[in-house]
Design a protein around this motif. Structure first.
Motif, PDB file in Angstrom:
ATOM      1  N   THR A  29       0.852  -1.187   0.000  1.00  7.60           N
ATOM      2  CA  THR A  29       0.000   0.000   0.000  1.00  7.60           C
ATOM      3  C   THR A  29       0.886   1.234   0.000  1.00  7.60           C
ATOM      4  O   THR A  29       1.729   1.405   0.878  1.00  7.60           O
ATOM      5  CB  THR A  29      -0.926   0.014   1.237  1.00  7.60           C
ATOM      6  N   THR A  70      -3.768   4.919  -5.638  1.00  5.36           N
ATOM      7  CA  THR A  70      -4.229   3.811  -6.463  1.00  5.36           C
ATOM      8  C   THR A  70      -3.008   3.199  -7.135  1.00  5.36           C
ATOM      9  O   THR A  70      -2.346   3.826  -7.956  1.00  5.36           O
ATOM     10  CB  THR A  70      -5.264   4.276  -7.502  1.00  5.36           C
ATOM     11  N   ASN A  71      -2.706   1.966  -6.770  1.00  6.25           N
ATOM     12  CA  ASN A  71      -1.435   1.321  -7.092  1.00  6.25           C
ATOM     13  C   ASN A  71      -1.683   0.081  -7.955  1.00  6.25           C
ATOM     14  O   ASN A  71      -1.369  -1.022  -7.556  1.00  6.25           O
ATOM     15  CB  ASN A  71      -0.767   0.965  -5.751  1.00  6.25           C
TER      16      ASN A  71
END
Length: 163
Positions: free
Chosen positions: A40, A78-79
């Motif tokens: 994250t 947003t990964n």
């Protein structure tokens, strides 16, 4: 005191140790022998009076903005874009990654000037990734958006290149 844009020096070494998994994961995670996972990534905003730069090794609340609807530690990035690399005889090798969506802080009031965002890996002990600066901002009951560049060898947010 001043913020300076840079990839964090500690991050570059940690990449060589396999301590970060950005974007879509295709390898087995460090925590599971069967399920790929990604880390994250978070984005925290910093005051113009802070000192965030290449020597930053981890997220810290020191110098971070505070205000209405802003949560300490920032927002989740947003990964979902896989890191990409290329290497050919015509060009130097480049590895690159850009978050898959703009970074947005919704309905915030930040009345003290800020000019920096720190990307950091909250899965891995809040290890710093990179520092990005922009012009001094304040915002009152509005949405602040950092628009991400195209994910290409020359414009991606993070780029490592051989010479």
């Amino acid at each position: 005191m001043a913020n300076t844009q840079s990839m964090c020096t500690s991050f570059m070494g940690e990449l060589m140790l396999g301590q970060h998994q950005l974007g879509t994961s295709t390898i087995v995670s460090r925590g599971s022998l069967t399920s790929p996972t990604t880390d994250t990534v978070k984005a925290a905003l910093y005051l113009t009076s802070a000192t965030i730069n290449a020597a930053t090794t981890a997220y810290s609340a020191t110098g971070e903005v505070s205000g209405t609807n802003y949560t300490a530690g920032g927002v989740t990035v947003t990964n979902a874009t896989a890191p990409t690399s290329t290497n050919s005889s015509a060009t130097a090798g480049v590895a690159y990654w850009t978050p898959s969506a703009s970074i947005t802080y919704t309905t915030v009031t930040l009345t003290t000037a800020f000019d920096t965002v720190l990307l950091y890996n909250s899965t891995q002990s809040n290890k710093a990734i990179s520092v990005h600066t922009f012009g001094s901002q304040t915002i009152t009951a509005g949405t602040f958006t950092l628009t991400m560049p195209s994910n290409t060898t020359s414009t991606a947010l993070l780029r490592l290149a051989t010479t």
